[in-house]
Design a protein around this motif. Structure first.
Motif, PDB file in Angstrom:
ATOM      1  N   THR A  84       4.796   1.584   4.629  1.00 47.45           N
ATOM      2  CA  THR A  84       5.386   0.795   5.516  1.00 47.45           C
ATOM      3  C   THR A  84       7.042   1.279   5.676  1.00 47.45           C
ATOM      4  OG1 THR A  84       6.137  -0.734   3.598  1.00 47.45           O
ATOM      5  CG2 THR A  84       4.321  -1.522   4.980  1.00 47.45           C
ATOM      6  N   ASP A  85       7.659   1.734   4.514  1.00 45.40           N
ATOM      7  CA  ASP A  85       9.034   2.118   4.949  1.00 45.40           C
ATOM      8  C   ASP A  85       9.207   3.403   3.955  1.00 45.40           C
ATOM      9  OD1 ASP A  85       8.978   1.263   2.347  1.00 45.40           O
ATOM     10  OD2 ASP A  85      10.710  -0.180   2.874  1.00 45.40           O
ATOM     11  N   ARG A  86       8.260   4.222   3.553  1.00 39.80           N
ATOM     12  CA  ARG A  86       8.442   5.208   2.777  1.00 39.80           C
ATOM     13  C   ARG A  86       9.318   5.248   1.482  1.00 39.80           C
ATOM     14  NH1 ARG A  86       3.928   7.582   4.573  1.00 39.80           N
ATOM     15  NH2 ARG A  86       3.699   7.558   6.796  1.00 39.80           N
ATOM     16  N   SER A  87       9.640   4.182   1.059  1.00 38.10           N
ATOM     17  CA  SER A  87      10.399   3.972  -0.117  1.00 38.10           C
ATOM     18  C   SER A  87       9.492   4.295  -1.257  1.00 38.10           C
ATOM     19  CB  SER A  87      11.122   2.344  -0.218  1.00 38.10           C
ATOM     20  OG  SER A  87      10.111   1.445  -0.155  1.00 38.10           O
ATOM     21  N   ARG A  88       9.947   4.452  -2.343  1.00 37.97           N
ATOM     22  CA  ARG A  88       9.096   5.002  -3.475  1.00 37.97           C
ATOM     23  C   ARG A  88       9.100   3.859  -4.743  1.00 37.97           C
ATOM     24  NH1 ARG A  88       8.175  11.313  -4.408  1.00 37.97           N
ATOM     25  NH2 ARG A  88       7.693  11.704  -2.239  1.00 37.97           N
ATOM     26  N   ILE A  89       8.147   3.614  -5.449  1.00 35.47           N
ATOM     27  CA  ILE A  89       8.125   2.678  -6.522  1.00 35.47           C
ATOM     28  C   ILE A  89       7.397   3.440  -7.668  1.00 35.47           C
ATOM     29  CG2 ILE A  89       8.547   0.661  -5.341  1.00 35.47           C
ATOM     30  CD1 ILE A  89       5.647   0.047  -5.585  1.00 35.47           C
ATOM     31  N   SER A  90       7.761   3.053  -8.724  1.00 33.06           N
ATOM     32  CA  SER A  90       7.078   3.460 -10.112  1.00 33.06           C
ATOM     33  C   SER A  90       6.294   2.296 -10.829  1.00 33.06           C
ATOM     34  CB  SER A  90       8.105   4.138 -11.056  1.00 33.06           C
ATOM     35  OG  SER A  90       7.509   4.769 -11.987  1.00 33.06           O
ATOM     36  N   ILE A  91       5.117   2.762 -11.086  1.00 36.26           N
ATOM     37  CA  ILE A  91       4.287   1.612 -11.672  1.00 36.26           C
ATOM     38  C   ILE A  91       3.689   2.164 -13.217  1.00 36.26           C
ATOM     39  CG2 ILE A  91       2.113   0.369 -11.409  1.00 36.26           C
ATOM     40  CD1 ILE A  91       2.099   1.149  -8.513  1.00 36.26           C
TER      41      ILE A  91
ATOM     42  N   ILE B 172       0.794  -1.269   0.084  1.00 43.83           N
ATOM     43  CA  ILE B 172      -0.054   0.020  -0.086  1.00 43.83           C
ATOM     44  C   ILE B 172       0.929   1.207  -0.050  1.00 43.83           C
ATOM     45  CG2 ILE B 172      -1.616   1.358   1.322  1.00 43.83           C
ATOM     46  CD1 ILE B 172      -2.788  -1.330   2.287  1.00 43.83           C
ATOM     47  N   GLY B 173       0.446   2.285  -0.837  1.00 37.38           N
ATOM     48  CA  GLY B 173       1.393   3.186  -0.929  1.00 37.38           C
ATOM     49  C   GLY B 173       0.591   4.399  -1.245  1.00 37.38           C
ATOM     50  N   ILE B 174       1.088   5.793  -1.139  1.00 34.80           N
ATOM     51  CA  ILE B 174       0.356   7.028  -1.402  1.00 34.80           C
ATOM     52  C   ILE B 174       0.894   7.441  -2.847  1.00 34.80           C
ATOM     53  CG2 ILE B 174      -0.276   9.358  -0.564  1.00 34.80           C
ATOM     54  CD1 ILE B 174      -1.161   6.962   1.223  1.00 34.80           C
ATOM     55  N   VAL B 175      -0.108   7.845  -3.700  1.00 40.11           N
ATOM     56  CA  VAL B 175       0.381   8.215  -5.091  1.00 40.11           C
ATOM     57  C   VAL B 175       1.031   9.797  -5.054  1.00 40.11           C
ATOM     58  CG1 VAL B 175      -0.621   9.036  -7.298  1.00 40.11           C
ATOM     59  CG2 VAL B 175      -1.445   7.118  -6.130  1.00 40.11           C
ATOM     60  N   LYS B 176       2.242   9.795  -5.309  1.00 40.93           N
ATOM     61  CA  LYS B 176       3.207  11.082  -5.050  1.00 40.93           C
ATOM     62  C   LYS B 176       3.239  11.838  -6.217  1.00 40.93           C
ATOM     63  CE  LYS B 176       3.906  11.012  -0.881  1.00 40.93           C
ATOM     64  NZ  LYS B 176       3.271  11.681   0.319  1.00 40.93           N
ATOM     65  N   LYS B 177       3.315  11.182  -7.628  1.00 44.86           N
ATOM     66  CA  LYS B 177       3.437  11.732  -8.874  1.00 44.86           C
ATOM     67  C   LYS B 177       2.518  10.847  -9.716  1.00 44.86           C
ATOM     68  CE  LYS B 177       8.199  13.681  -8.337  1.00 44.86           C
ATOM     69  NZ  LYS B 177       9.251  13.883  -8.913  1.00 44.86           N
ATOM     70  N   PHE B 178       1.892  11.607 -10.965  1.00 42.37           N
ATOM     71  CA  PHE B 178       1.191  10.657 -11.849  1.00 42.37           C
ATOM     72  C   PHE B 178       1.362  11.609 -13.151  1.00 42.37           C
ATOM     73  CE2 PHE B 178      -2.502  10.323 -14.564  1.00 42.37           C
ATOM     74  CZ  PHE B 178      -2.544   9.017 -14.711  1.00 42.37           C
ATOM     75  N   SER B 179       1.861  10.823 -14.232  1.00 45.90           N
ATOM     76  CA  SER B 179       1.927  11.175 -15.546  1.00 45.90           C
ATOM     77  C   SER B 179       1.166  10.068 -16.426  1.00 45.90           C
ATOM     78  CB  SER B 179       3.338  11.097 -16.054  1.00 45.90           C
ATOM     79  OG  SER B 179       3.897   9.988 -16.284  1.00 45.90           O
ATOM     80  N   LEU B 180       1.020  10.416 -17.711  1.00 43.01           N
ATOM     81  CA  LEU B 180       0.351   9.393 -18.742  1.00 43.01           C
ATOM     82  C   LEU B 180       0.971   8.086 -18.786  1.00 43.01           C
ATOM     83  CD1 LEU B 180      -1.106  11.926 -21.291  1.00 43.01           C
ATOM     84  CD2 LEU B 180      -2.272  11.015 -19.268  1.00 43.01           C
ATOM     85  N   ARG B 181       2.344   8.090 -18.383  1.00 41.13           N
ATOM     86  CA  ARG B 181       3.057   6.689 -18.456  1.00 41.13           C
ATOM     87  C   ARG B 181       3.212   6.066 -17.290  1.00 41.13           C
ATOM     88  NH1 ARG B 181       7.955   6.925 -19.213  1.00 41.13           N
ATOM     89  NH2 ARG B 181       8.372   8.978 -18.998  1.00 41.13           N
ATOM     90  N   THR B 182       3.307   6.725 -16.141  1.00 41.51           N
ATOM     91  CA  THR B 182       3.682   6.059 -14.901  1.00 41.51           C
ATOM     92  C   THR B 182       3.115   6.743 -13.669  1.00 41.51           C
ATOM     93  OG1 THR B 182       5.480   7.284 -14.397  1.00 41.51           O
ATOM     94  CG2 THR B 182       5.937   5.260 -15.562  1.00 41.51           C
ATOM     95  N   THR B 183       2.837   5.950 -12.507  1.00 43.00           N
ATOM     96  CA  THR B 183       2.386   6.285 -11.232  1.00 43.00           C
ATOM     97  C   THR B 183       3.306   6.189 -10.133  1.00 43.00           C
ATOM     98  OG1 THR B 183       0.028   6.057 -11.827  1.00 43.00           O
ATOM     99  CG2 THR B 183       0.795   6.066  -9.632  1.00 43.00           C
ATOM    100  N   GLU B 184       3.717   7.066  -9.562  1.00 44.29           N
ATOM    101  CA  GLU B 184       4.948   6.866  -8.514  1.00 44.29           C
ATOM    102  C   GLU B 184       4.118   6.668  -6.989  1.00 44.29           C
ATOM    103  OE1 GLU B 184       8.613   9.213  -6.653  1.00 44.29           O
ATOM    104  OE2 GLU B 184       8.487   9.169  -8.642  1.00 44.29           O
ATOM    105  N   ILE B 185       4.457   5.909  -6.274  1.00 40.96           N
ATOM    106  CA  ILE B 185       3.790   5.703  -5.035  1.00 40.96           C
ATOM    107  C   ILE B 185       4.916   5.689  -3.893  1.00 40.96           C
ATOM    108  CG2 ILE B 185       1.577   4.769  -5.986  1.00 40.96           C
ATOM    109  CD1 ILE B 185       2.755   1.970  -4.621  1.00 40.96           C
ATOM    110  N   GLU B 186       4.541   6.077  -2.643  1.00 35.77           N
ATOM    111  CA  GLU B 186       5.412   6.246  -1.749  1.00 35.77           C
ATOM    112  C   GLU B 186       4.711   5.171  -0.458  1.00 35.77           C
ATOM    113  OE1 GLU B 186       7.700   9.605   0.709  1.00 35.77           O
ATOM    114  OE2 GLU B 186       5.786   9.018   1.916  1.00 35.77           O
ATOM    115  N   LEU B 187       5.511   3.934  -0.120  1.00 32.48           N
ATOM    116  CA  LEU B 187       5.032   2.838   0.460  1.00 32.48           C
ATOM    117  C   LEU B 187       4.796   3.223   1.922  1.00 32.48           C
ATOM    118  CD1 LEU B 187       7.065  -0.163  -0.650  1.00 32.48           C
ATOM    119  CD2 LEU B 187       4.781   0.771  -1.401  1.00 32.48           C
TER     120      LEU B 187
END
Length: 275
Positions: free
Chosen positions: A159-166, A142-157
């Motif tokens: 649990t440990d505040r690390s970020r992943i791009s989807i 589970i993460g909070i959406v921090k950035k959004f573009s037409l290609r990717t969604t970046e979230i901050e988890l």
């Protein structure tokens, strides 16, 4: 077919290069510099107007729509500037646009996943599936959406505040997380039911006083299991702090049950021996 299209696009690009090299001189170079400066000024003016609009209407500057709008305007300004520069060097704009169209077909075959991301990004935006600041779940995280573009969604988890791009094409694996949290509390069949209801009702009021909790309600008996009756407390809180808030709520329940003399049972197994 793809090879033929590639040859046509290559020939068109060669013609552009020839036209540009043939018409290079100081006045045209100065004209290109002017076009670039004007494009930068237009971009700066757009950012300034946008910030004033956001401030005036009390809106979030880094919202989903804002990120997409920035990207679209930037692309338009770059394309217009590029075509204007080509025109200064004597390139036929109509043939250039045709060449871009042919090249787009080639790129489309090569970048299918990229195009899928764009299409899904448009769907996310138009359907308002989620926005910047919303909580989503991806592959069990589970993460909070921090950035959004037409290609990717970046979230901050959370649990440990690390970020992943989807990649947006993975939308089928994305689930928007609710702000609802349920606590299932197992208690013994031997406890007085009315006393349990009263105690858990009082504890729900204490949970409602926690920071970031919108509301909390004792829902009553949830189900019957082999060694316990399950009672439910439901509260609502900000998804980005749901883990800490849930732990705090569980602590309130644990301390409250101990103070009330209500025991939390463990699994029991009755074994019968035949004589």
């Amino acid at each position: 077919m793809i090879e033929n299209i590639s040859k046509i696009a290559k020939n068109a690009s060669v013609d552009w290069v020839k036209d540009v090299l043939k018409n290079i001189d100081v006045p045209r170079i100065i004209g290109c510099i002017v076009i670039i400066v004007v494009a930068i000024i237009i971009w700066k003016a757009f950012k300034h107007i946008h910030k004033r609009y956001v401030k005036k209407n009390n809106r979030v500057e880094n919202s989903t729509a804002s990120h997409v709008l920035y990207g679209i305007v930037r692309i338009i300004i770059v394309l217009v500037a590029l075509l204007s520069i080509l025109s200064v060097f004597g390139v036929n704009i109509s043939s250039a646009v045709a060449g871009l169209g042919i090249g787009g077909v080639v790129v489309g075959f090569a970048l299918q996943d990229f195009l899928k991301d764009i299409i899904m990004g448009i769907h996310i935006l138009s359907d308002k599936f989620y926005d910047v600041g919303d909580a989503i779940e991806f592959q069990g995280e589970i993460g909070i959406v921090k950035k959004f573009s037409l290609r990717t969604t970046e979230i901050e988890l959370i649990t440990d505040r690390s970020r992943i791009s989807i990649c947006n094409r993975l939308i089928e694996s994305i689930k928007k997380v609710s702000d609802m949290v349920d606590l299932d509390i197992p208690l013994s069949y031997n406890e007085d039911v009315r006393y349990v209801h009263q105690t858990l009702g009082d504890l729900s009021k204490k949970i409602a006083e926690l920071k970031n909790v919108y509301s909390c309600k004792y829902k009553g008996t949830e189900r019957f299991e082999d060694s316990a009756i399950i009672y439910k407390i439901r509260f609502f809180c900000n998804p980005d702090v749901r883990l800490d808030t849930r732990r705090a709520a569980i602590t309130i329940v644990q301390d409250g049950l101990n103070a009330a003399g209500i025991k939390i049972p463990f699994n029991q197994l009755d074994v019968h021996f035949d004589k």
